[in-house]
Scaffold this active site. Structure first.
Site, PDB file in Angstrom:
ATOM      1  N   GLY B 159       0.824  -1.184   0.000  1.00  0.00           N
ATOM      2  CA  GLY B 159       0.000   0.000   0.000  1.00  0.00           C
ATOM      3  C   GLY B 159       0.871   1.251   0.000  1.00  0.00           C
ATOM      4  O   GLY B 159       2.071   1.200   0.309  1.00  0.00           O
ATOM      5  N   CYS B 160       0.247   2.372  -0.340  1.00  0.00           N
ATOM      6  CA  CYS B 160       1.025   3.613  -0.455  1.00  0.00           C
ATOM      7  C   CYS B 160       1.501   4.088   0.918  1.00  0.00           C
ATOM      8  O   CYS B 160       2.686   4.367   1.107  1.00  0.00           O
ATOM      9  CB  CYS B 160       0.205   4.686  -1.167  1.00  0.00           C
ATOM     10  SG  CYS B 160      -1.478   4.877  -0.561  1.00  0.00           S
ATOM     11  N   TYR B 161       0.599   4.182   1.892  1.00  0.00           N
ATOM     12  CA  TYR B 161       1.030   4.604   3.224  1.00  0.00           C
ATOM     13  C   TYR B 161       2.110   3.675   3.778  1.00  0.00           C
ATOM     14  O   TYR B 161       3.142   4.141   4.289  1.00  0.00           O
ATOM     15  CB  TYR B 161      -0.161   4.656   4.184  1.00  0.00           C
ATOM     16  CG  TYR B 161      -1.122   5.795   3.958  1.00  0.00           C
ATOM     17  CD1 TYR B 161      -0.717   7.124   4.095  1.00  0.00           C
ATOM     18  CD2 TYR B 161      -2.450   5.555   3.619  1.00  0.00           C
ATOM     19  CE1 TYR B 161      -1.615   8.172   3.903  1.00  0.00           C
ATOM     20  CE2 TYR B 161      -3.345   6.602   3.419  1.00  0.00           C
ATOM     21  CZ  TYR B 161      -2.925   7.911   3.564  1.00  0.00           C
ATOM     22  OH  TYR B 161      -3.809   8.945   3.380  1.00  0.00           O
TER      23      TYR B 161
END
Lengths: 357, 357, 357, 357
Positions: B159-161
């Site tokens: 995921g990006c986070y």
């Protein structure tokens, strides 16, 4: 005060503004133009002497007829109150003369926010030339200092970041120990108007738009201001980590505040405590538990909204606080102070609904 | 692998994309269209069957000739690798068939990120239908899992986070105790493209522009993903507070990570430690101490930049991490994984300079 | 030229940049850093002498090692070509010395765009000190002047507005009369980066964001440039109304051009005419009839896209033209000129896909 | 009317809103909440029955206590006036019932704007079910139709684009021939809120931000509305080219109108003519000649500003008109109509200063 109060029922408060060419200046003008209890008397700018304010700020066309004039020509000593919407250092240079003439003053810059002169001089890099006026100055956070402000002759209007963080933490401090005050984190985010109307590369549209960054991590001038007030609220020195960030929007500020709940306070109903603390405040809105306030919910309004979160009912309390940095964080709060100082209803001229969308 | 590696020197990797109508899809297309080692073979969309991708995404005109087709018509089993740029649940439903046909797969959604099926099902509200494939899947954070990824048949692209937070913390975990791992705070901020190309009121321009807010404070799906990886890096369960925020910009992500340095680690040279750890990484840039990275410095590039701050040389370490959420946080990282899996130079097709301004 | 051409096959073109601290400068750097046929040799700035360009523009970290230096220290005379990304007046002051040293030059400002010196001096308020160099200078709109540019020693790179308007109108001019050339209207809209990186109040985020306005209605410096080129294309003086507007976006430009079709030309297939005219152009994309190009379809790319509309099949032809003002409208076009001047493939280093979203 | 007028001096106008979940709805609520002459009585939404409006639109917290209710439960027939902030087709379906109950109505959609039913049905693709009500409906552009509006029972509130173009052209039409009415061009630009609060991909932040485009070039629904009114003002059919564009800002609209001055009218003092025409209008501000109005000068206010330009004193007159599309272009104008219809001062509740910055 009797004099003042009676005057307000019969005649408007005469208002002067020093330095009305920045964003807090135009915001003061916008709000005062709609305020039923004041008379805009003078606005000074050396550079723009003679220019109608509505020419510089066309939103004021049809609402404000005043023109900028030099301080020499503008009858500031004939005002009841003067707002300083100037860089730091200006208010202190004119304070004594105005006070001597019976004028009260509200400084939107930092000259009268920090009681400790050394701290002021360390952070603002200029000598404080007016320590005796500083002594009597009152920190203009109405919700914390109402009695003193009603009588104040000189008000240091709070910084924008401090307003969010102090109102977000005040209910937790000063009573029974509830949180670990040695380790408070405030991760704050501000719109670009907080940087003012100065022509600087970093504030250009092409620099700030579609972009996000932290700044001032090594030390921001609002840090000592926040800490001094927190220390006072807590009754002892607190530990504060403060990181401001720049958001690609014009107005608005959100502080995400992280505190750790003490073991002995785990059963506290923080939501009820906050609601109770601010129940009678016109401009502090405690949202239902779990709310996610957005900055536009206060855009162009004097309201500050707070929401509490306690993920997993654990020992972390997260406090979200939003305001319009130019209103509750600056011009609106200054007018709220003025209302209080002159016995006007505290929310006079400040009841506008936020602009959404 | 020998086979794969030799094939790359002689012929391009045949690539398929499932679900190319979202932002990670068009970003994959943009980057793969310029990648010298691949051949775009198929792109599927049930809804847009027959539509040239360049008609939906006019930036691709002149660069991508492919049209969307239904999965039935698109020869995905003839590909070497298939990217899933779909909502969660899709990759797991097609994984076995593709693996059986000798196709490797990289899922940009969450089907193969969480090893613990109960956690997956709790957060994503669907049953995991493919536990055996999940068993062999590798978490696609190249900088942490390079050897396993080189051999992987199935990759769960992070995921990006998580990408920002894990790369921001990795150097501090797993060795000599340096930080209080029971109390890590990640205050993250993302551009709106992270919400995808779904038509939802909350993502409208008139809702998200000139606005800022926190969201998912009560629980965000990336929380368990981050925690699982941190637990593994630390060798024990960590305490994590994670608060994501929405920034009015299209691309970009910044995580402000707060950790407390242990008393016994106060003399550590964290800057040197980070620089050394990432010295050979093409896409992790440790900035000089005290830097303030902005998201535009990585806009449309696969680089992630890290800066360390230790205000007053105290016990708080603040780690700032920026990336483009659609590139290093999604499509670029997926291609980095593909390069590694197929023996291509890791940065092939990924060397573009960030767009500034 | 033989010399030049052969040199390009064997060794890179040595490139110098004067004034690389603005947006066209950093855009040149971004694109040249990825250009396989050049060697960045020198970049000058009096103010930033010694500062690595990647420190001012962190997107260049890892891509450009060069530091700014004063013109005295920078070996500009050792370059093959020098780009001037400076305000007007600078290129003309250094042109002769560079030409004498065998260096070719491409001015991104206006010193070599207007052949008529009186017009130049009227609009730019400075004397033109270099009329003989101006005589030999070629207007750098590749699609119109390819043969002359291949041999040019001095190129006046077109303004951003002129590029859109000239390429939007060129197919209609110079042949059989098709439109009423006495009454052409160009309503143009530009992103804020067109105003450059100067610190000016009007370009501040808080001024330009969430706002829209026309400017320069009484007269814009690009008006005489556009008119001079249109006159030449038409073979007679044309009538031009040009109104530029400022759009709250960083990059991008759209011109909406209104022309009236002559009665005798009503049966013309304008769509076919445009497609044919630009069929072999790498960077001019004629969209299908009725398309609505958006500026993001060319963001950060050198492509310019054109769409034709003829509402109700009447006598009004509307031409929509989009480009990235910093690329095809400035730095990209300059590099396209350089490629042509040095016998490189015209699109070398210019094939990047536009960034969407 | 006597009845109405007397009621307003003694008791507030009872207001209902149908469909308050869109942007014109919340804007009506924002403005009516601060209007001293009305009582918000009912607001309907089938989908949101029971939800407090302040929960959907948190800016209204503390200002509006009303909750949405179904039309069945909401006492619309007990209102004095009902605003329709709905898609087209809704107002016409409820008009007769309300009129029969003595309720007046103001439709912010298009049901009562176009007198020609065929034109309506052609552009809106639904049958007009209420032709007799349409017959008595008055086009709600106050500055043009004041006497009729004061008595109207049904008002078709103008579209946003038409408001700018009609007020920009009205002084030029209907008297001595001044301009070539066969060839009027309106190049209009609107903020994204004009597209409403519907969840559509094209209105997403990631699609509309940092982007600019024309739309509706082949035909926009406001074209027939503008043309019908222009025809009436001119007394003969005019020729109109209208091209709308989408600006990446929430609120605001600017129309750039191009007309050709007739040879016999070249000596006209257009500036004086406009100033005179609008001298007594509270909400039309004719700026000094040569001004460049920006949309933020009217943000969140009901003022529309006009500036005239005549480059080189030639035969082209350029009229720049700005408004807030949600206020003077929708909700504010509707309230202005209501004030007029109920004998209230025309600017009651509409005097707010625009928000700048």
């Amino acid at each position: 005060m009797a004099n003042t109060t009676s005057s307000t029922s019969s005649k408007p408060v005469k208002v002067g503004i020093v330095g009305g060419t920045g964003y807090t200046g135009v915001e003061l003008l916008r709000m005062l133009a709609q305020h039923p209890g004041v008379e805009l008397t003078a606005i000074t700018s050396r550079k723009e002497d003679g220019m109608p304010v509505a020419e510089m700020f066309p939103n004021l066309r049809g609402h404000v007829k005043l023109a900028f004039s030099t301080p020499e020509k503008a009858p500031l000593t004939g005002c009841d109150v003067v707002f300083f919407a100037t860089p730091h250092g200006v208010a202190m240079s004119q304070a004594k003369e105005l006070l001597a003439a019976g004028v009260r003053l509200i400084d939107l810059a930092s000259d009268f926010r920090l009681k400790d002169i050394k701290t002021f001089e360390h952070w603002y890099k200029i000598p404080h030339t007016c320590p005796d006026v500083l002594d009597e100055a009152v920190y203009g956070l109405v919700e914390l200092n109402r009695p003193a402000l009603a009588k104040a002759r000189v008000v240091g209007n709070p910084g924008c970041y401090p307003t969010t963080i102090l109102l977000g933490l005040a209910p937790l401090l000063g009573g029974k120990p509830l949180i670990d005050t040695s380790d408070i984190i405030a991760d704050s985010k501000s719109g670009v108007s907080g940087a003012g109307r100065k022509a600087e590369v970093g504030s250009l549209f092409s620099e700030a738009s579609d972009n996000f960054k932290a700044y001032g991590v090594a030390g921001h001038r609002h840090h000592p201001e926040i800490k001094a007030q927190l220390d006072q609220l807590a009754g002892h020195p607190v530990g504060l980590t403060f990181v401001p960030h720049l958001v690609p929007m014009i107005r608005g500020m959100l502080s995400t505040i992280y505190v750790r709940i003490l073991p002995e306070a785990r059963d506290t109903d923080f939501q009820a405590m906050f609601e109770q603390r601010y129940a009678n405040e016109a401009f502090v809105d405690v949202l239902p538990a779990g709310s996610l306030p957005d900055t536009r919910s206060v855009r162009a309004s004097n309201t500050l909204r707070i929401a509490l979160h306690r993920p997993g009912n654990g020992d972390r309390l997260i406090i979200l606080v939003v305001q319009d940095n130019l209103v509750k964080g600056a011009a609106g709060q200054a007018i709220q102070n003025m209302n209080l100082m002159f016995g006007l209803p505290e929310s006079m001229g400040l009841n506008q609904v936020a602009i959404l969308p």
